[in-house]
Every structure is written in structure tokens, then in C-alpha cells.
Scaffold this active site. Structure first.
Site, PDB file in Angstrom:
ATOM      1  N   ASP A   1       0.349  -1.321  -0.060  1.00 21.94           N
ATOM      2  CA  ASP A   1       0.575   0.027  -0.071  1.00 21.94           C
ATOM      3  C   ASP A   1       0.747   1.484  -0.416  1.00 21.94           C
ATOM      4  O   ASP A   1       1.634   1.035   0.670  1.00 21.94           O
ATOM      5  CB  ASP A   1      -0.970   0.093   0.758  1.00 21.94           C
ATOM      6  CG  ASP A   1      -1.556   0.357   1.472  1.00 21.94           C
ATOM      7  OD1 ASP A   1      -2.283   0.907   0.271  1.00 21.94           O
ATOM      8  OD2 ASP A   1      -2.634   1.039   2.141  1.00 21.94           O
ATOM      9  N   GLY A   2       0.655   2.139  -0.435  1.00 18.95           N
ATOM     10  CA  GLY A   2       0.840   3.791  -0.201  1.00 18.95           C
ATOM     11  C   GLY A   2       1.846   4.391  -1.995  1.00 18.95           C
ATOM     12  O   GLY A   2       2.064   5.222  -2.110  1.00 18.95           O
TER      13      GLY A   2
ATOM     14  N   GLY B   1      -0.513   4.784  -4.442  1.00 16.47           N
ATOM     15  CA  GLY B   1      -0.830   6.293  -5.168  1.00 16.47           C
ATOM     16  C   GLY B   1      -0.553   7.577  -4.231  1.00 16.47           C
ATOM     17  O   GLY B   1       0.125   8.800  -4.325  1.00 16.47           O
TER      18      GLY B   1
ATOM     19  N   TRP C   1       2.806   8.186  -2.749  1.00 15.02           N
ATOM     20  CA  TRP C   1       3.903   8.169  -3.082  1.00 15.02           C
ATOM     21  C   TRP C   1       3.674   9.042  -4.203  1.00 15.02           C
ATOM     22  O   TRP C   1       4.847  10.024  -4.517  1.00 15.02           O
ATOM     23  CB  TRP C   1       4.248   6.607  -3.532  1.00 15.02           C
ATOM     24  CG  TRP C   1       6.184   6.691  -3.698  1.00 15.02           C
ATOM     25  CD1 TRP C   1       6.990   7.522  -3.132  1.00 15.02           C
ATOM     26  CD2 TRP C   1       6.792   7.227  -5.437  1.00 15.02           C
ATOM     27  NE1 TRP C   1       7.816   7.100  -3.893  1.00 15.02           N
ATOM     28  CE2 TRP C   1       7.519   7.537  -4.962  1.00 15.02           C
ATOM     29  CE3 TRP C   1       6.311   7.525  -5.824  1.00 15.02           C
ATOM     30  CZ2 TRP C   1       8.820   7.156  -5.839  1.00 15.02           C
ATOM     31  CZ3 TRP C   1       6.314   7.468  -7.508  1.00 15.02           C
ATOM     32  CH2 TRP C   1       8.677   7.556  -7.183  1.00 15.02           C
TER      33      TRP C   1
ATOM     34  N   ASN D   1     -10.536  -3.110  -6.447  1.00 14.82           N
ATOM     35  CA  ASN D   1      -9.750  -1.910  -7.114  1.00 14.82           C
ATOM     36  C   ASN D   1     -10.647  -1.875  -8.188  1.00 14.82           C
ATOM     37  O   ASN D   1     -10.227  -0.595  -8.933  1.00 14.82           O
ATOM     38  CB  ASN D   1      -8.249  -2.721  -7.442  1.00 14.82           C
ATOM     39  CG  ASN D   1      -7.323  -2.711  -5.941  1.00 14.82           C
ATOM     40  OD1 ASN D   1      -6.413  -3.423  -5.871  1.00 14.82           O
ATOM     41  ND2 ASN D   1      -7.814  -1.689  -5.488  1.00 14.82           N
ATOM     42  N   TRP D   2     -11.009  -2.893  -8.670  1.00 12.15           N
ATOM     43  CA  TRP D   2     -11.877  -2.414 -10.019  1.00 12.15           C
ATOM     44  C   TRP D   2     -13.191  -0.917  -9.658  1.00 12.15           C
ATOM     45  O   TRP D   2     -12.838  -0.234 -10.572  1.00 12.15           O
ATOM     46  CB  TRP D   2     -13.050  -3.356 -11.101  1.00 12.15           C
ATOM     47  CG  TRP D   2     -12.246  -4.002 -10.808  1.00 12.15           C
ATOM     48  CD1 TRP D   2     -12.346  -5.394 -10.266  1.00 12.15           C
ATOM     49  CD2 TRP D   2     -12.182  -5.064 -12.859  1.00 12.15           C
ATOM     50  NE1 TRP D   2     -11.549  -6.738 -11.377  1.00 12.15           N
ATOM     51  CE2 TRP D   2     -11.452  -6.531 -12.066  1.00 12.15           C
ATOM     52  CE3 TRP D   2     -11.842  -3.642 -13.282  1.00 12.15           C
ATOM     53  CZ2 TRP D   2     -10.934  -6.684 -13.219  1.00 12.15           C
ATOM     54  CZ3 TRP D   2     -11.224  -4.630 -14.508  1.00 12.15           C
ATOM     55  CH2 TRP D   2     -10.399  -5.993 -14.707  1.00 12.15           C
TER      56      TRP D   2
ATOM     57  N   ARG E   1     -11.432   1.892  -9.157  1.00 18.95           N
ATOM     58  CA  ARG E   1     -10.676   3.138  -9.228  1.00 18.95           C
ATOM     59  C   ARG E   1     -10.790   3.657 -10.183  1.00 18.95           C
ATOM     60  O   ARG E   1     -11.873   2.665 -11.125  1.00 18.95           O
ATOM     61  CB  ARG E   1      -9.870   2.174  -8.931  1.00 18.95           C
ATOM     62  CG  ARG E   1      -9.245   1.796  -7.967  1.00 18.95           C
ATOM     63  CD  ARG E   1      -7.602   1.844  -7.421  1.00 18.95           C
ATOM     64  NE  ARG E   1      -7.120   1.313  -5.728  1.00 18.95           N
ATOM     65  CZ  ARG E   1      -6.269   2.223  -5.478  1.00 18.95           C
ATOM     66  NH1 ARG E   1      -5.159   2.502  -5.813  1.00 18.95           N
ATOM     67  NH2 ARG E   1      -6.374   1.368  -3.824  1.00 18.95           N
TER      68      ARG E   1
ATOM     69  N   ARG F   1       2.034  -5.205   5.597  1.00 19.56           N
ATOM     70  CA  ARG F   1       0.819  -3.954   5.132  1.00 19.56           C
ATOM     71  C   ARG F   1       1.736  -2.469   5.689  1.00 19.56           C
ATOM     72  O   ARG F   1       2.066  -2.154   5.994  1.00 19.56           O
ATOM     73  CB  ARG F   1      -0.270  -3.561   6.132  1.00 19.56           C
ATOM     74  CG  ARG F   1      -1.073  -2.542   5.172  1.00 19.56           C
ATOM     75  CD  ARG F   1      -2.393  -2.303   5.140  1.00 19.56           C
ATOM     76  NE  ARG F   1      -2.738  -1.026   4.375  1.00 19.56           N
ATOM     77  CZ  ARG F   1      -4.119  -1.536   3.766  1.00 19.56           C
ATOM     78  NH1 ARG F   1      -4.671  -2.618   4.859  1.00 19.56           N
ATOM     79  NH2 ARG F   1      -4.517  -1.054   3.133  1.00 19.56           N
TER      80      ARG F   1
ATOM     81  N   SER G   1      -8.372  -5.493   4.335  1.00 17.80           N
ATOM     82  CA  SER G   1      -8.315  -4.992   2.914  1.00 17.80           C
ATOM     83  C   SER G   1      -8.909  -6.600   2.506  1.00 17.80           C
ATOM     84  O   SER G   1      -8.717  -6.748   0.801  1.00 17.80           O
ATOM     85  CB  SER G   1      -7.267  -4.208   2.154  1.00 17.80           C
ATOM     86  OG  SER G   1      -7.721  -2.672   3.132  1.00 17.80           O
TER      87      SER G   1
ATOM     88  N   GLU H   1       1.208 -13.012  11.962  1.00 23.43           N
ATOM     89  CA  GLU H   1       1.041 -12.613  12.522  1.00 23.43           C
ATOM     90  C   GLU H   1       1.393 -11.200  11.878  1.00 23.43           C
ATOM     91  O   GLU H   1       0.790 -11.463  10.634  1.00 23.43           O
ATOM     92  CB  GLU H   1       2.474 -12.283  13.445  1.00 23.43           C
ATOM     93  CG  GLU H   1       3.026 -13.445  14.847  1.00 23.43           C
ATOM     94  CD  GLU H   1       2.951 -13.285  15.979  1.00 23.43           C
ATOM     95  OE1 GLU H   1       2.334 -12.452  16.166  1.00 23.43           O
ATOM     96  OE2 GLU H   1       2.208 -14.130  16.451  1.00 23.43           O
TER      97      GLU H   1
HETATM   98  C1  FPP Z   1      -2.192   0.132  -3.183  1.00 26.68           C
HETATM   99  O1  FPP Z   1      -1.669   1.365  -3.309  1.00 26.68           O
HETATM  100  C2  FPP Z   1      -1.627  -0.857  -4.110  1.00 26.68           C
HETATM  101  C3  FPP Z   1      -1.960  -1.294  -5.323  1.00 26.68           C
HETATM  102  C4  FPP Z   1      -3.491  -0.893  -5.637  1.00 26.68           C
HETATM  103  C5  FPP Z   1      -1.369  -2.125  -6.288  1.00 26.68           C
HETATM  104  C6  FPP Z   1      -0.246  -2.581  -6.742  1.00 26.68           C
HETATM  105  C7  FPP Z   1       0.627  -3.125  -7.582  1.00 26.68           C
HETATM  106  C8  FPP Z   1       1.916  -2.912  -7.954  1.00 26.68           C
HETATM  107  C9  FPP Z   1       2.775  -2.932  -6.695  1.00 26.68           C
HETATM  108  C10 FPP Z   1       2.703  -3.303  -9.001  1.00 26.68           C
HETATM  109  C11 FPP Z   1       2.086  -4.653  -9.198  1.00 26.68           C
HETATM  110  C12 FPP Z   1       3.044  -5.058 -10.082  1.00 26.68           C
HETATM  111  C13 FPP Z   1       2.638  -6.266 -10.288  1.00 26.68           C
HETATM  112  C14 FPP Z   1       4.077  -7.742 -11.241  1.00 26.68           C
HETATM  113  C15 FPP Z   1       1.463  -7.618 -10.636  1.00 26.68           C
HETATM  114  P1  FPP Z   1      -2.262   2.755  -3.297  1.00 26.68           P
HETATM  115  O2  FPP Z   1      -3.022   3.060  -4.521  1.00 26.68           O
HETATM  116  O3  FPP Z   1      -3.788   1.670  -2.549  1.00 26.68           O
HETATM  117  O4  FPP Z   1      -1.783   3.772  -2.421  1.00 26.68           O
HETATM  118  P2  FPP Z   1      -2.617   4.441  -1.645  1.00 26.68           P
HETATM  119  O5  FPP Z   1      -3.151   3.856  -0.255  1.00 26.68           O
HETATM  120  O6  FPP Z   1      -1.293   5.382  -1.253  1.00 26.68           O
HETATM  121  O7  FPP Z   1      -3.247   6.173  -2.668  1.00 26.68           O
END
Ligand code: FPP
Length: 254
Positions: free
Chosen positions: A32-33, A35, A37, A80-81, A83, A200, A208, A219
Site C-alpha cells: 500500500d502507498g 498513490g 507516493w 480495485n475495479w 478506481r 502492510r 482489506s 502475525e
Molecule cells: C495500493 O496502493 C497498491 C495497489 C492497488 C497496486 C499494487 C501494484 C503494484 C505494486 C504493481 C504490481 C506489479 C505486478 C507485477 C503484479 P494505493 O494505490 O492504494 O496507495 P494509496 O493508499 O497511497 O492511495
């Protein structure tokens, strides 16, 4: 030439004080994170996901040599759909790209790729990339890296229950004989070791809809670092935290 003694910087997990005898076998990560970032850098969220793929690579490189058996990464949830379509599409472009880019190294490292989730709902290119990664690493005997894509914990349990119902209706299984092992054997994660640790990133304390069945005695460690900034040292710190826990599995300390 005489071999010089190993230095802590050669084996950063030793420097982190990890006890090789008490490592978890199976670690899962909610990445997570991405977005946040990207937003902090005034970049589109898709750039956060792209940067997140570098962290995926770092974590696989850091986990395989220390002897973890399984690493399971939450890449896309059934929720996540919701989004914006642009963000969803950027993720679907990224998955085949990453598999294409990293498959040779993964294969070389003896890592086996596996995917859990509802494949039926995946775009064709993603399904093809996933099938190829699985096929090309199927004979590898090292760490199993499982990507959870279009995955939901409840959905996984529902699909397993549906399989049992179909088998029961066909007379292949006695409904009164259905137990935990029978259900677990029909989950997407069947065959993986019991989950020991869920990490996480991004500082939140939620599960989630990830690995709901599998989390029973795992754990949980929440790390405040945003996923694209997550390093091998962050992983080793989370593993050190795990090693400080007293796991009782419902029993009492011995
Ligand atoms: C959550 O961060 C992250 C995701 C929904 C996507 C994770 C995907 C990757 C790291 C790429 C994966 C690559 C492969 C090959 C499968 P967020 O967007 O919810 O972050 P936020 O909480 O800061 O908005």
C-alpha cells in the site's frame, strides 16, 4: 586466494539481527502507498504503481536468499475495479510489462511464480502473461512468489465453497465429510505453507479482504513506509519484529 570472512554488509539480514532458525516460511504483503507516493511528487498515480514494481523486485531479491519458502503479494483486489479506469488500465499494462522484464531473473533465481485470484475477470494480455510466467517457472524449486491479482479473500472462499458444492452434487464428496482441510484444498492458495506473517506498508491497520482464511494465525506487522520506498532493510525489520512475537496458536506460552 583465501576467502575473506563474511561481513555484515554481505548479509544484511544478519546485520538486522535475524535468527535464521526462526524465519517465517510464508510472508504476505499488502503493498500500500503507491498513490500517496505519486501524489506527494505531483505525479499520476500510475507512476506510483510503476515505482512500486521496483519495490516488488527488491523484495523478491531480498527474500529468496534468506530461505523464505513463499512470498505472496497483493497486486490487485476485487475491489480495485472501483478506481478510475485510467488507473486500472495502467495496472493492467504494468503486469505483462513487469513479467516480461523480470521473468529471466526470476527464472534464473529458481523462483516459482504463481497467481491467485479470479482469472476469468482479467484482460486477455494479463491472463496470457500470467500463464506464461507460471508455465516458465513451474519446474523451479525455490521460493514461490504468488501474485494476488483480481483477488478477494471472500471471493476465494466462495469459489472454494462452490467447488465443494459441485463435487458434492456430483457425488464425488460426502457433504458430511467436508472439513477445514477439504475447504483449504480448494482455495487458490492450496499447497502453499501456512501463512506466518502479513506485512502492510503505508501505515494502515486494515486487512482489506486479503487472505481471510489463511490469516487465521498469522502475525500482523504494519510498516509506515510507502510501498515504492520499501527496501530490503524494511523487510528485514518486519521479520525481526515477527521474531520477537510469541506465537501461541490459541494455546498458552510454554
Ligand atoms: C495500493 O496502493 C497498491 C495497489 C492497488 C497496486 C499494487 C501494484 C503494484 C505494486 C504493481 C504490481 C506489479 C505486478 C507485477 C503484479 P494505493 O494505490 O492504494 O496507495 P494509496 O493508499 O497511497 O492511495
Amino acid at each position: 586466494m583465501t576467502a575473506r570472512p563474511a561481513r555484515p554488509e554481505d548479509e544484511p539480514w544478519r546485520a538486522a539481527g535475524l535468527d535464521p532458525r526462526k524465519l517465517p516460511r510464508h510472508v504476505a504483503i499488502i503493498m500500500d502507498g503507491n498513490g500517496r507516493w505519486a501524489e506527494r511528487r505531483n505525479l499520476p498515480r500510475s507512476e506510483g504503481h510503476r515505482a512500486g514494481t521496483e519495490a516488488v523486485r527488491r523484495v523478491i531479491r531480498a527474500s529468496a536468499p534468506i530461505g523464505l519458502s513463499a512470498l505472496t503479494l497483493y497486486a490487485f483486489s476485487t475491489e480495485n475495479w472501483k478506481r478510475p479506469s485510467q488507473e486500472v488500465e495502467s495496472l493492467w499494462r504494468l503486469v505483462p510489462e513487469v513479467f516480461e522484464r523480470d521473468l529471466p531473473e526470476i527464472r534464473e533465481a529458481g523462483v516459482r511464480v504463481r497467481v491467485v485470484g479470479d482469472r476469468g475477470g482479467l484482460p486477455e494480455e494479463v491472463r496470457t502473461a500470467v500463464a506464461r510466467a507460471e508455465a516458465e517457472t513451474a519446474a523451479n524449486t525455490g521460493m514461490v512468489v504468488t501474485f494476488a491479482i483480481n483477488y478477494g479473500g471472500r471471493d476465494e472462499i466462495v469459489r472454494a465453497a462452490r467447488r465443494l458444492a459441485i463435487e458434492a452434487k456430483a457425488g464425488a464428496i460426502d457433504p458430511t465429510a467436508i472439513d477445514e482441510a477439504a475447504l483449504a484444498a480448494r482455495l487458490d492458495t492450496a499447497g502453499l505453507p501456512e501463512l506466518d506473517l502479513l506485512v502492510r506498508t503505508g501505515g494502515e491497520m486494515r486487512v482489506s479482504n486479503f487472505l481471510l482464511w489463511e490469516l487465521a494465525y498469522a502475525e500482523f506487522v504494519s510498516v509506515p513506509v510507502l510501498w515504492p520506498d520499501f527496501t530490503a532493510d524494511d523487510l528485514y525489520r518486519a521479520l525481526a519484529e515477527y521474531q520477537r512475537r510469541d506465537r501461541r496458536f490459541g494455546g498458552v506460552a510454554t
